[in-house]
Scaffold this active site. Structure first.
Site, PDB file in Angstrom:
ATOM      1  N   SER A   1       0.833  -1.199   0.000  1.00 56.32           N
ATOM      2  CA  SER A   1       0.000   0.000   0.000  1.00 56.32           C
ATOM      3  C   SER A   1       0.866   1.246   0.000  1.00 56.32           C
ATOM      4  O   SER A   1       1.936   1.276   0.600  1.00 56.32           O
ATOM      5  CB  SER A   1      -0.912   0.024   1.229  1.00 56.32           C
ATOM      6  OG  SER A   1      -1.716   1.195   1.218  1.00 56.32           O
TER       7      SER A   1
ATOM      8  N   LYS B   1      -4.388  -7.046   3.405  1.00 54.25           N
ATOM      9  CA  LYS B   1      -4.443  -5.947   2.436  1.00 54.25           C
ATOM     10  C   LYS B   1      -5.871  -5.738   1.939  1.00 54.25           C
ATOM     11  O   LYS B   1      -6.305  -4.598   1.711  1.00 54.25           O
ATOM     12  CB  LYS B   1      -3.511  -6.240   1.260  1.00 54.25           C
ATOM     13  CG  LYS B   1      -3.526  -5.167   0.158  1.00 54.25           C
ATOM     14  CD  LYS B   1      -3.246  -3.773   0.691  1.00 54.25           C
ATOM     15  CE  LYS B   1      -2.870  -2.770  -0.388  1.00 54.25           C
ATOM     16  NZ  LYS B   1      -3.789  -2.628  -1.488  1.00 54.25           N
TER      17      LYS B   1
ATOM     18  N   HIS C   1      -7.592  -3.811   4.605  1.00 50.25           N
ATOM     19  CA  HIS C   1      -7.057  -2.444   4.495  1.00 50.25           C
ATOM     20  C   HIS C   1      -7.839  -1.669   3.442  1.00 50.25           C
ATOM     21  O   HIS C   1      -8.267  -0.531   3.666  1.00 50.25           O
ATOM     22  CB  HIS C   1      -5.569  -2.533   4.129  1.00 50.25           C
ATOM     23  CG  HIS C   1      -4.958  -1.266   3.612  1.00 50.25           C
ATOM     24  ND1 HIS C   1      -5.249  -0.750   2.357  1.00 50.25           N
ATOM     25  CD2 HIS C   1      -4.037  -0.418   4.148  1.00 50.25           C
ATOM     26  CE1 HIS C   1      -4.559   0.365   2.155  1.00 50.25           C
ATOM     27  NE2 HIS C   1      -3.813   0.581   3.230  1.00 50.25           N
ATOM     28  N   ASN C   2      -8.053  -2.286   2.283  1.00 52.51           N
ATOM     29  CA  ASN C   2      -8.764  -1.597   1.207  1.00 52.51           C
ATOM     30  C   ASN C   2     -10.232  -1.384   1.544  1.00 52.51           C
ATOM     31  O   ASN C   2     -10.825  -0.373   1.148  1.00 52.51           O
ATOM     32  CB  ASN C   2      -8.627  -2.379  -0.097  1.00 52.51           C
ATOM     33  CG  ASN C   2      -7.239  -2.250  -0.705  1.00 52.51           C
ATOM     34  OD1 ASN C   2      -6.284  -1.874  -0.026  1.00 52.51           O
ATOM     35  ND2 ASN C   2      -7.115  -2.554  -1.977  1.00 52.51           N
TER      36      ASN C   2
ATOM     37  N   GLU D   1     -10.371   1.571   3.609  1.00 52.90           N
ATOM     38  CA  GLU D   1     -10.134   2.705   2.706  1.00 52.90           C
ATOM     39  C   GLU D   1     -11.435   3.140   2.024  1.00 52.90           C
ATOM     40  O   GLU D   1     -11.726   4.336   1.932  1.00 52.90           O
ATOM     41  CB  GLU D   1      -9.090   2.282   1.676  1.00 52.90           C
ATOM     42  CG  GLU D   1      -8.728   3.293   0.625  1.00 52.90           C
ATOM     43  CD  GLU D   1      -7.761   2.701  -0.381  1.00 52.90           C
ATOM     44  OE1 GLU D   1      -8.069   2.742  -1.596  1.00 52.90           O
ATOM     45  OE2 GLU D   1      -6.700   2.186   0.034  1.00 52.90           O
TER      46      GLU D   1
END
Length: 477
Positions: A136, A190, A193-194, A197
């Site tokens: 990222s 990840k 994480h997105n 986001e």
């Protein structure tokens, strides 16, 4: 030409397949830290770009796979940065027959974690070490220091650990990379994480709408306010770039560019995967879910235009501008806390379900720098998990509990006034309802249990009495 292909004598430390901007920038980052690197791409123009951008003789470009692999020292470390999906499988199919046992293959794209599991097993059977690694930070992060989330073979990670720690972003002296766990854990983290986001971006967009259309802020006033917020507890990369966005003009029209950009938002799928797998695990992450849905809804531009012309609802925000602005800051923080909390809750449950043994403190630590969702609040999350590594949910941490209670009234006020005034605030409303539901010792879902038993004999449980029960409910016409 074989003698020329071997002139590196198998001495280069690291190889990259896929020389788009991310791949090139990571190689240049490695070269800046003293590593000799090789880049391969079928497109010779990408190789030429790498050669033009390199700052020293540590960087070497290749257009043939054999020459690329011959240049790497053993065990060879090869990273792929290609689009997720079938292209990754195609690259592996081309590459694997040329690799030797013990070589290390890294997928640094946004691959679906179930695909990573499949690939890891297949390559392990061939004696190859596979790392699925979330990266990222975008193009700038790749060049100057990303946050990296490697998972898979631990011995293979130890081989590349020093390299990755050198090129990662650093916060308070700590590199923003750590071994995540076995299997596809790196890509799962990840993915979450997105998802976080997505929700943070939707929260910022809703705040922008209320400021611009409700409180009549100019672009410059919004830039100034977001810059001010960014210097305090709301500080984050996303807020920082948003403050800049409001100052950039469209050279063709002279307007502030964001005013000319279409409102039909794009997505690549990681947010959707986060929602899908959370539902499989029965972990509620409604703020992320609604953020994904809003991107989908935005694509129905013609339908929205048609309905907007037929609707008589007026959007009028009434009240003291300064007081509402201050309430909005507190409401924003309340939402931010709960968005991160939902993501961490999903990681906690997935860790138990999939055997990832995730260190949530470490994950919060490596997200503090380099990555897209870096924010001041991640320090608070990091500290909470240091206090209690087995914390079931962040809302149970006493410091975070106090933060939420302090922001609850503002979240209620802003959400209620926005809806009453005709402004859609789906993430704010959903996040508030999530917290109110989570803080309810008894929900009305007992009625749903009764309904299910009525129409389908699905049974129910009783409070204070063990067992499963069914009632013969009265017949209806």
């Amino acid at each position: 030409m074989k003698h020329m292909e071997n002139r590196y004598g198998g001495k280069l430390h690291f190889g990259m397949i896929g020389l788009g901007t991310m791949g090139r920038n990571l190689l240049l980052n490695l070269a800046d830290h003293g590593y000799s690197v090789a880049g391969y791409d079928k497109n010779p123009e990408q190789v030429q770009r790498l050669e033009k951008e390199k700052a020293n003789d540590q960087v070497h470009g290749f257009t043939t796979l054999d020459a690329f692999l011959d240049a790497l020292q053993s065990p060879r470390v090869v990273m792929m940065l290609v689009p997720a999906g079938p292209i990754v499988d195609a690259v592996i199919a081309d590459l694997a027959p040329h690799l030797a046992k013990g070589d290390i293959l890294i997928d640094g794209g946004n691959s679906k974690f179930t695909d990573t599991d499949r690939r890891a097993k297949m390559l392990s059977d061939q004696g190859l070490n596979f790392i699925g690694m979330g990266v990222s930070g975008g193009e700038e992060g790749a060049r100057r220091g990303p946050s990296m989330m490697p998972g898979g073979n631990l011995e293979a990670y130890h081989h590349v650990q020093t390299m990755f720690e050198a090129i990662a972003a650093h916060v308070k002296g700590d590199p923003c990379v750590t071994y995540i766990g076995p299997g596809a854990s790196g890509h799962f983290v990840k993915m979450v994480h997105n998802g976080i986001e997505y929700a943070l971006m939707q929260l910022i967009a809703e705040t922008y709408s209320l400021l611009k259309n409700g409180l009549n802020f100019t672009n410059q006033e919004m830039a100034d306010l977001f810059q001010q917020w960014n210097s305090g507890r709301l500080g984050s990369y996303l807020l920082e770039i948003t403050s800049v966005i409001f100052t950039v003009k469209n050279p063709d029209t002279g307007h502030i560019l964001v005013d000319d950009i279409s409102d039909q938002a794009k997505a690549k799928g990681t947010g959707k995967w986060t929602s899908q797998f959370a539902m499989d695990l029965q972990v509620p992450i409604p703020s992320i879910d609604i953020a994904v849905s809003m991107r989908d809804l935005s694509k129905y531009g013609d339908l929205r235009q048609q309905l907007g012309k037929q609707s008589n609802s007026e959007r009028i925000w009434e009240g003291d501008r300064q007081a509402l602005k201050e309430s909005l800051e507190r409401a924003f923080f309340f939402n931010l806390v709960l968005i991160y909390s939902q993501g961490m809750h999903l990681l906690s449950k997935a860790s138990a379900e999939y055997g990832y043994r995730l260190n949530l403190a470490d994950i919060a630590r490596i997200w503090r720098g380099g990555c897209i969702i870096r924010s001041h609040f991640l320090d608070t999350i990091y500290t909470a998990y240091l206090r209690d590594p087995d914390l079931e949910h962040l809302v149970l941490d006493p410091v975070i509990q106090n933060m939420l209670e302090e922001g609850l009234d503002a979240a209620r006020t802003v959400t209620a006034q926005a809806v009453t005034s005709g402004f859609p605030v789906p993430v704010m409303a959903t996040t508030l309802n999530y917290y109110l539901s989570l803080a309810s010792s008894r929900l009305p879902t007992n009625l749903i249990q009764a309904q299910r038993d009525f129409f389908g004999a699905h049974t129910y449980e009783l409070t204070g009495k063990e067992g499963v029960f069914h009632t013969e409910w009265p017949e209806i016409d």
